[in-house]
Design a protein around this motif. Structure first.
Motif, PDB file in Angstrom:
ATOM      1  N   UNK A  85       0.832  -1.194   0.000  1.00 42.96           N
ATOM      2  CA  UNK A  85       0.000   0.000   0.000  1.00 42.96           C
ATOM      3  C   UNK A  85       0.869   1.248   0.000  1.00 42.96           C
ATOM      4  N   UNK A  86       0.306   2.364  -0.426  1.00 38.15           N
ATOM      5  CA  UNK A  86       1.048   3.609  -0.444  1.00 38.15           C
ATOM      6  C   UNK A  86       1.295   4.101   0.980  1.00 38.15           C
ATOM      7  N   UNK A  87       2.437   4.735   1.145  1.00 35.45           N
ATOM      8  CA  UNK A  87       2.777   5.314   2.436  1.00 35.45           C
ATOM      9  C   UNK A  87       1.939   6.565   2.667  1.00 35.45           C
ATOM     10  N   UNK A  88       1.510   6.755   3.904  1.00 35.13           N
ATOM     11  CA  UNK A  88       0.758   7.962   4.228  1.00 35.13           C
ATOM     12  C   UNK A  88       1.326   8.580   5.500  1.00 35.13           C
ATOM     13  N   UNK A  89       1.291   9.896   5.548  1.00 36.72           N
ATOM     14  CA  UNK A  89       1.804  10.625   6.699  1.00 36.72           C
ATOM     15  C   UNK A  89       0.727  11.566   7.214  1.00 36.72           C
ATOM     16  N   UNK A  90       0.778  11.808   8.514  1.00 37.00           N
ATOM     17  CA  UNK A  90      -0.160  12.746   9.107  1.00 37.00           C
ATOM     18  C   UNK A  90       0.518  13.451  10.270  1.00 37.00           C
ATOM     19  N   UNK A  91       0.103  14.677  10.520  1.00 35.40           N
ATOM     20  CA  UNK A  91       0.723  15.516  11.537  1.00 35.40           C
ATOM     21  C   UNK A  91       0.278  15.065  12.918  1.00 35.40           C
ATOM     22  N   UNK A  92       1.272  14.902  13.806  1.00 42.99           N
ATOM     23  CA  UNK A  92       0.978  14.524  15.179  1.00 42.99           C
ATOM     24  C   UNK A  92       1.284  15.714  16.090  1.00 42.99           C
ATOM     25  N   UNK A  93       1.575  15.445  17.347  1.00 44.27           N
ATOM     26  CA  UNK A  93       1.893  16.516  18.284  1.00 44.27           C
ATOM     27  C   UNK A  93       3.173  17.235  17.874  1.00 44.27           C
ATOM     28  N   UNK A  94       3.281  18.504  18.302  1.00 44.98           N
ATOM     29  CA  UNK A  94       4.479  19.321  18.061  1.00 44.98           C
ATOM     30  C   UNK A  94       4.770  19.495  16.577  1.00 44.98           C
ATOM     31  N   UNK A  95       3.735  19.380  15.745  1.00 44.03           N
ATOM     32  CA  UNK A  95       3.898  19.535  14.296  1.00 44.03           C
ATOM     33  C   UNK A  95       4.892  18.537  13.708  1.00 44.03           C
ATOM     34  N   UNK A  96       5.021  17.394  14.342  1.00 43.61           N
ATOM     35  CA  UNK A  96       5.835  16.314  13.801  1.00 43.61           C
ATOM     36  C   UNK A  96       4.929  15.361  13.025  1.00 43.61           C
ATOM     37  N   UNK A  97       5.554  14.517  12.216  1.00 43.14           N
ATOM     38  CA  UNK A  97       4.785  13.632  11.341  1.00 43.14           C
ATOM     39  C   UNK A  97       4.914  12.182  11.767  1.00 43.14           C
ATOM     40  N   UNK A  98       3.798  11.472  11.732  1.00 42.64           N
ATOM     41  CA  UNK A  98       3.794  10.019  11.817  1.00 42.64           C
ATOM     42  C   UNK A  98       3.586   9.471  10.412  1.00 42.64           C
ATOM     43  N   UNK A  99       4.354   8.464  10.048  1.00 44.79           N
ATOM     44  CA  UNK A  99       4.272   7.895   8.704  1.00 44.79           C
ATOM     45  C   UNK A  99       3.994   6.406   8.808  1.00 44.79           C
ATOM     46  N   UNK A 100       3.049   5.922   8.005  1.00 39.05           N
ATOM     47  CA  UNK A 100       2.682   4.506   8.003  1.00 39.05           C
ATOM     48  C   UNK A 100       2.771   3.935   6.595  1.00 39.05           C
ATOM     49  N   UNK A 101       3.180   2.680   6.528  1.00 41.40           N
ATOM     50  CA  UNK A 101       3.153   1.939   5.278  1.00 41.40           C
ATOM     51  C   UNK A 101       2.744   0.507   5.600  1.00 41.40           C
ATOM     52  N   UNK A 102       1.898  -0.086   4.759  1.00 49.36           N
ATOM     53  CA  UNK A 102       1.417  -1.449   5.019  1.00 49.36           C
ATOM     54  C   UNK A 102       1.615  -2.324   3.793  1.00 49.36           C
ATOM     55  N   UNK A 103       1.892  -3.585   4.042  1.00 50.77           N
ATOM     56  CA  UNK A 103       1.959  -4.578   2.982  1.00 50.77           C
ATOM     57  C   UNK A 103       1.006  -5.709   3.329  1.00 50.77           C
ATOM     58  N   UNK A 104       0.568  -6.414   2.319  1.00 52.57           N
ATOM     59  CA  UNK A 104      -0.284  -7.585   2.520  1.00 52.57           C
ATOM     60  C   UNK A 104       0.472  -8.807   2.037  1.00 52.57           C
ATOM     61  N   UNK A 105       0.583  -9.807   2.908  1.00 53.29           N
ATOM     62  CA  UNK A 105       1.354 -11.003   2.571  1.00 53.29           C
ATOM     63  C   UNK A 105       0.474 -12.238   2.742  1.00 53.29           C
ATOM     64  N   UNK A 106       0.881 -13.306   2.072  1.00 51.64           N
ATOM     65  CA  UNK A 106       0.252 -14.607   2.219  1.00 51.64           C
ATOM     66  C   UNK A 106       1.331 -15.559   2.713  1.00 51.64           C
TER      67      UNK A 106
END
Length: 429
Positions: A270-291
């Motif tokens: 999946x595409x990586x996505x980022x969002x602003x957390x506390x102190x104007x810092x960013x959290x970034x997430x990326x997910x994969x799907x496996x079998x």
């Protein structure tokens, strides 16, 4: 100007002159008398200090009128020591205002000009240098720092090149994430400048992720704030989402998946996505799907975090693939006799975690009559072998003998069986 002589002597007379033998200053020590220091020309302009090996002349407030040939003469006030002299030309140079001012980063020597941005890493110590070029006398440098920025200004260093001064003044700074956008200013003052030269830079403080996580969302026992290196327990042939998360960075990180031990059965990324957390810092997430397959057991997943193209952090997880054994096999003697002790074997291969083998004759649980051995195979999975020692009788004829390989410690409680119909021979039929 220094005038030195050897060997040392108390009984001497040192005379400094300039031009056509105009005496500037002298110092005499006669035998058995106090030494006499005389300044003849201008006591406010010249001073002389002397000891048994030197006589040093100082010219104050040097200007163009002081350009001349200066000589030091030495003679004895006792005995027959030979006199001597030495001279040097003094040429006062015109004052020159500094040509320019700039700021550099000591580690990269990269120049930063006025109102540009300098990037530093939060918590790291760096030296920033303010430089003024081609001044005479040296420019005076001064750092102006916001009160809440932790920084230490060093002493000024002046170097001469082509009769002009290059001046440097270092600033040691250890920035915090709250220093982003702060302005550092350096000024250069000089007698020929009506207005000080100034240069300022804006702090762009990069913040490394506070933590990196690899986890299976909604998995049993999952903790969001786990350790950076852990094991992921997943089921064979079950479509599974794995998420990597970089917490609290600036700017946002770029996440990249890596499988160092082989090719994991990847369904999609999946595409990586980022969002602003506390102190104007960013959290970034990326997910994969496996079998996941059994071959993926104990393989590692790496999630690498990059910031502005540079590697900054990593999270590592090891796949632990839950799976029932490949097969369960019963080994039974060819002939089963009534009333005779019988040894029956059941094997279960390549399971994880280690299976427990239960025995049943009909509805009767006879596991208590068995022993079990567990071993780890080359794939780091478990093989189990159980031996059942039982005395069969004619009433067991026609019943099912069941060997069940059971995994009670998994969230799936999987099992696999092997069975047969007992055919018991009786001596008296």
């Amino acid at each position: 100007m220094s005038c030195s002589f050897t060997p040392e002597s108390r009984n001497r007379r040192v005379v400094w002159t300039k031009g056509d033998n105009v005496e500037v200053a002298s110092h005499s020590c006669l035998p058995y008398r106090d030494c006499i220091l005389s300044t003849f020309l201008d006591p406010k302009k010249f001073s002389l200090s002397a000891d048994n090996s030197s006589g040093n002349l100082t010219i104050r407030n040097l200007d163009e009128n002081d350009s001349d040939d200066y000589s030091c003469s030495l003679s004895s006030t006792y005995g027959n020591e030979k006199p001597g002299s030495s001279s040097m030309q003094v040429t006062p140079l015109q004052s020159t205002a500094p040509f320019r001012i700039r700021i550099t980063d000591e580690s990269s020597n990269r120049p930063y000009f006025h109102n540009t941005t300098i990037t530093i890493m939060a918590g790291h110590q760096v030296n920033i240098i303010c430089e003024a070029y081609w001044a005479r006398p040296p420019a005076v440098l001064q750092w102006h720092i916001p009160y809440d920025v932790i920084a230490l200004s060093g002493d000024q260093f002046d170097a001469i090149q082509d009769d002009l001064y290059i001046s440097q003044k270092a600033l040691t700074i250890k920035a915090s994430k709250s220093d982003r956008g702060r302005i550092l200013e350096c000024t250069a003052s000089h007698p020929l400048l009506q207005n000080n030269l100034q240069i300022s830079v804006h702090l762009n403080v990069h913040v490394l992720p506070s933590s990196m996580l690899l986890f299976v969302p909604h998995a049993e026992g999952h903790q969001e704030h786990g350790t950076p290196s852990r094991s992921l327990y997943i089921k064979e042939d079950s479509i599974t989402s794995v998420t990597c998360k970089a917490i609290g960075s600036f700017p946002a990180t770029e996440l990249e998946w890596h499988f160092p031990d082989g090719n994991i059965s990847l369904l999609n990324n999946t595409e990586t996505r980022s969002f602003i957390s506390d102190d104007n810092l960013s959290d970034t997430e990326s997910s994969i799907t496996i079998l996941p397959k059994k071959k993926d057991h104990r393989q590692y997943i790496h999630c690498n975090a990059y910031m502005v193209g540079k590697f900054v952090a990593i999270a590592v997880a090891r796949l632990m693939v839950y799976a029932i054994p490949d097969n369960v096999k019963l080994t039974v003697p060819e002939s089963l006799q009534d009333g005779i002790q019988t040894d029956i074997t059941c094997t279960a291969r390549n399971g994880y975690p280690a299976p427990f083998i239960h025995w049943y004759i009909g509805s009767r649980n006879v596991t208590g009559n068995s022993t079990q051995r567990i071993s780890i195979n080359n794939a780091d999975r478990y093989d189990a072998e159980s031996s059942l020692i039982v005395v069969l009788n004619r009433f067991d004829h026609g019943k099912h003998l069941l060997c069940q390989a059971f995994q009670p410690d998994t969230p799936f409680e999987s099992s696999i069986n092997a069975s047969m119909i007992l055919n018991i021979s009786c001596e008296y039929q």
